[in-house]
Design an enzyme around this catalytic site. Structure first.
Site, PDB file in Angstrom:
ATOM      1  N   LYS A  11      87.890 126.082  95.857  1.00 38.82           N
ATOM      2  CA  LYS A  11      87.620 127.149  96.815  1.00 38.82           C
ATOM      3  C   LYS A  11      88.526 128.363  96.552  1.00 38.82           C
ATOM      4  O   LYS A  11      89.472 128.271  95.752  1.00 38.82           O
ATOM      5  CB  LYS A  11      87.826 126.590  98.230  1.00 38.82           C
ATOM      6  CG  LYS A  11      86.826 125.475  98.599  1.00 38.82           C
ATOM      7  CD  LYS A  11      87.082 124.969 100.023  1.00 38.82           C
ATOM      8  CE  LYS A  11      86.053 123.934 100.454  1.00 38.82           C
ATOM      9  NZ  LYS A  11      86.266 123.504 101.874  1.00 38.82           N
ATOM     10  N   TYR A  51      76.489 126.057 103.111  1.00 39.90           N
ATOM     11  CA  TYR A  51      77.037 125.339 104.273  1.00 39.90           C
ATOM     12  C   TYR A  51      76.075 125.369 105.462  1.00 39.90           C
ATOM     13  O   TYR A  51      76.517 125.249 106.612  1.00 39.90           O
ATOM     14  CB  TYR A  51      78.390 125.936 104.656  1.00 39.90           C
ATOM     15  CG  TYR A  51      79.555 125.392 103.847  1.00 39.90           C
ATOM     16  CD1 TYR A  51      79.868 124.026 103.858  1.00 39.90           C
ATOM     17  CD2 TYR A  51      80.364 126.231 103.096  1.00 39.90           C
ATOM     18  CE1 TYR A  51      80.942 123.523 103.129  1.00 39.90           C
ATOM     19  CE2 TYR A  51      81.446 125.734 102.370  1.00 39.90           C
ATOM     20  CZ  TYR A  51      81.725 124.377 102.397  1.00 39.90           C
ATOM     21  OH  TYR A  51      82.799 123.880 101.685  1.00 39.90           O
ATOM     22  N   ASN A 114      91.301 124.494 102.560  1.00 38.26           N
ATOM     23  CA  ASN A 114      91.658 123.154 102.065  1.00 38.26           C
ATOM     24  C   ASN A 114      91.274 122.947 100.593  1.00 38.26           C
ATOM     25  O   ASN A 114      91.046 121.838 100.153  1.00 38.26           O
ATOM     26  CB  ASN A 114      91.065 122.076 102.979  1.00 38.26           C
ATOM     27  CG  ASN A 114      89.556 122.159 103.073  1.00 38.26           C
ATOM     28  OD1 ASN A 114      88.922 122.918 102.341  1.00 38.26           O
ATOM     29  ND2 ASN A 114      88.977 121.369 103.958  1.00 38.26           N
ATOM     30  N   HIS A 117      85.981 121.446  97.706  1.00 36.97           N
ATOM     31  CA  HIS A 117      84.788 120.836  98.296  1.00 36.97           C
ATOM     32  C   HIS A 117      84.357 119.665  97.424  1.00 36.97           C
ATOM     33  O   HIS A 117      84.476 119.718  96.202  1.00 36.97           O
ATOM     34  CB  HIS A 117      83.634 121.851  98.337  1.00 36.97           C
ATOM     35  CG  HIS A 117      82.307 121.203  98.632  1.00 36.97           C
ATOM     36  ND1 HIS A 117      81.897 120.930  99.915  1.00 36.97           N
ATOM     37  CD2 HIS A 117      81.323 120.722  97.811  1.00 36.97           C
ATOM     38  CE1 HIS A 117      80.715 120.310  99.865  1.00 36.97           C
ATOM     39  NE2 HIS A 117      80.351 120.178  98.600  1.00 36.97           N
ATOM     40  N   GLU A 128      73.150 119.883  96.243  1.00 34.02           N
ATOM     41  CA  GLU A 128      74.186 120.886  95.980  1.00 34.02           C
ATOM     42  C   GLU A 128      74.226 121.270  94.497  1.00 34.02           C
ATOM     43  O   GLU A 128      74.428 122.449  94.163  1.00 34.02           O
ATOM     44  CB  GLU A 128      75.547 120.353  96.436  1.00 34.02           C
ATOM     45  CG  GLU A 128      75.631 120.209  97.957  1.00 34.02           C
ATOM     46  CD  GLU A 128      76.939 119.629  98.457  1.00 34.02           C
ATOM     47  OE1 GLU A 128      77.068 119.459  99.675  1.00 34.02           O
ATOM     48  OE2 GLU A 128      77.838 119.345  97.630  1.00 34.02           O
TER      49      GLU A 128
END
Ligand code: ADP
Ligand code: MG
Length: 139
Positions: A11, A51, A114, A117, A128
């Site tokens: 990310k 998302y 965080n 993913h 995905e």
């Protein structure tokens, strides 16, 4: 045991903090093969589409803003039981709850930022992977 594919995204915070090398080292040491890689900066709509399952959540708008705030590195990984093994290496969503030694425990700074993913099921991994890669881009 079965050979499986999963999708991971380093990310924007992970890229910005310079964690790409450390994260790929963890993945390769744990016998994940990289089958595709793409670095790009997601638009708001690309992040929101990815998302979409979270669109009713209170954190959705912040999540979309964060995920489109800088470049990300998107990888397709292949390994035995790739989906659950990647989730184990990532650690819990909230880094305060993540186990020692996990990627999120080491590098994440908040429940939002965080660093990584990972698909949560083999079925979602297929969706995905198809969201970001076509067949010609998988080696
Ligand atoms: P995971 O990435 O562990 O599968 P989720 O799918 O539940 O977690 O959430 C997707 C992403 O949304 C998380 O990785 C995190 O970046 C963000 N997020 C999840 N829960 C929260 C929250 N309570 N507050 C802010 N951001 C959150
Ligand atoms: Mg998830």
């Amino acid at each position: 045991m079965s050979l499986e594919r999963t999708l991971t995204i380093i990310k924007p915070d992970g890229v910005e903090q310079g964690n790409i090398g450390d994260i790929i080292q963890v993945l390769e040491k744990n016998h994940f093969k990289i089958k595709a890689a793409k670095m790009l900066q997601l638009t708001n709509s690309a992040a929101g589409g990815f998302y979409a399952v979270h669109r009713e959540r209170s954190f959705f708008n912040d999540l979309v803003r964060y995920m489109s705030s800088g470049p990300v590195l998107i990888l397709v990984l292949e390994a035995e039981n790739a989906v659950s093994r990647l989730r184990d290496l990532m650690g819990a969503t909230d880094p305060r709850k993540a186990a020692e030694g996990t990627i999120r425990k080491r590098f994440a700074t908040s429940i939002e930022k965080n660093v990584i993913h990972g698909s949560d099921s083999a079925e979602n991994a297929k969706i995905e992977i198809g969201y970001f890669f076509n067949a010609l881009e998988l080696v």
